[in-house]
Design a protein around this motif. Structure first.
Motif: not given
Length: 327
Positions: A111-118, A195-203
């Motif tokens: 969360l701190k390195s990528k700063e995704p919304d989700l 729908e409202n996410c600007n960035s989504i990261y999958y780990l």
């Protein structure tokens, strides 16, 4: 101790009658979180010792907050929990599950390195000590909103559980979990959040353990709840199909299939009450059978179940297996 305004992560735990499991859940968290986190326990009118256990942990750690409410269901508990959060990010943990020892460090680092919304991560199904790995994709990566929505509505590769995800707090502003339904509160809102996410990261890492409970109890079939699940899934399909192309019908048809299975297993008095809904959902499956059979998103085992409804052989098959099991 850091002030509430400095919290980085709020962890919401809706609690109801889980005295057998909740200490393992709490212990898996308390050993790894720091003052950047808070745990919000919403005791939803538990009738066992769950609420007392929550209070005991809150008495030992300022990282715990406990809210006791009358029993209103998981959706209400989620809504109440959100009101008390102070974190930049929001996570959920189910009280009968537990997290791996690197859960907190792993997600806060991402969360701190990528700063995704989700943030989405992998998990393990735990049944009687046997683990099954549930993997979404082959590698960690940013996800496209529309592609994720397509996968979500199929409800096969990825499901709507809140505990598999971490949300930026702003995404949840205005989100209200529907309290008039007593099921699938996450399913009802997740697509709108995505729908409202600007960035989504999958780990691509398993950091959560989802417990499949086997309490040895025979539970009464709740056909109204099963039908409500179908309605929620149908509403999501209609919402997304009005906004995107080629939205799959598999998600809500699978809920229709689930209702049909439950109907065939229930007592005659319930069958009399819900026979019209059973015919309605059978007809819905009938009208989509070729679409289902040709859909590459679902496996042959699920297709065969749909065909059993279409051919009206499902009641006989269920009765046959009940005889084999000696029921």
């Amino acid at each position: 101790m850091a002030g509430d305004s400095m919290r980085f992560l709020s962890i919401i735990i809706p609690v109801y009658n889980v005295e057998k499991y909740i200490e393992q859940c709490f212990n898996s968290l308390i050993g790894q979180i720091d003052e950047g986190a808070e745990i919000i326990c919403v005791d939803d009118g538990s009738t066992d010792k769950s609420g007392m256990i929550c209070d005991a942990y809150a008495g030992k750690s300022d990282l715990f907050k406990v809210i006791h409410t009358a029993n209103k269901g998981v959706a209400a508990a989620c809504n109440i929990g959100l009101k008390f959060t102070q974190g930049k990010y929001i996570a959920w943990v189910d009280p009968d599950d537990y997290v791996r020892s690197n859960w907190y460090e792993t997600i806060t680092t991402i969360l701190k390195s990528k700063e995704p919304d989700l943030l989405i991560f992998d998990y393990q199904k735990d049944k009687d000590g046997n683990g099954q790995k549930i993997i979404y994709a082959a590698r960690s990566q940013y996800l496209n909103n529309e592609e994720l929505l397509h996968d979500l509505v199929v409800d096969q590769k990825i499901q709507s559980q809140l505990w598999q995800k971490v949300f930026k707090r702003e995404l949840l502003n205005g989100i209200i979990f529907p309290e008039h339904y007593k099921c699938m509160e996450d399913y009802a809102v997740l697509h709108k959040i995505i729908e409202n996410c600007n960035s989504i990261y999958y780990l691509h890492e398993i950091i959560y353990c989802y417990r499949i409970r086997n309490d040895g109890l025979v539970k009464e079939v709740d056909l109204q709840k099963s039908y409500d699940c179908y309605l929620i899934a149908k509403e999501r399909y209609e919402y997304l199909s009005a906004r995107y192309e080629n939205i799959s019908r598999v998600g809500y048809l699978a809920q229709a299939l689930g209702f049909c299975f439950q109907f065939c297993k229930c007592r005659q008095i319930l069958k009399n009450k819900f026979s019209c809904k059973y015919r309605e959902l059978c007809a819905t499956i009938d009208g989509n059978i070729w679409t289902l059979f040709l859909d590459g998103n679902i496996g042959m085992r699920l297709k065969i179940k749909f065909i059993c409804v279409y051919t009206r052989t499902l009641p006989l098959i269920i009765k046959f297996y009940a005889i084999i099991r000696g029921e």
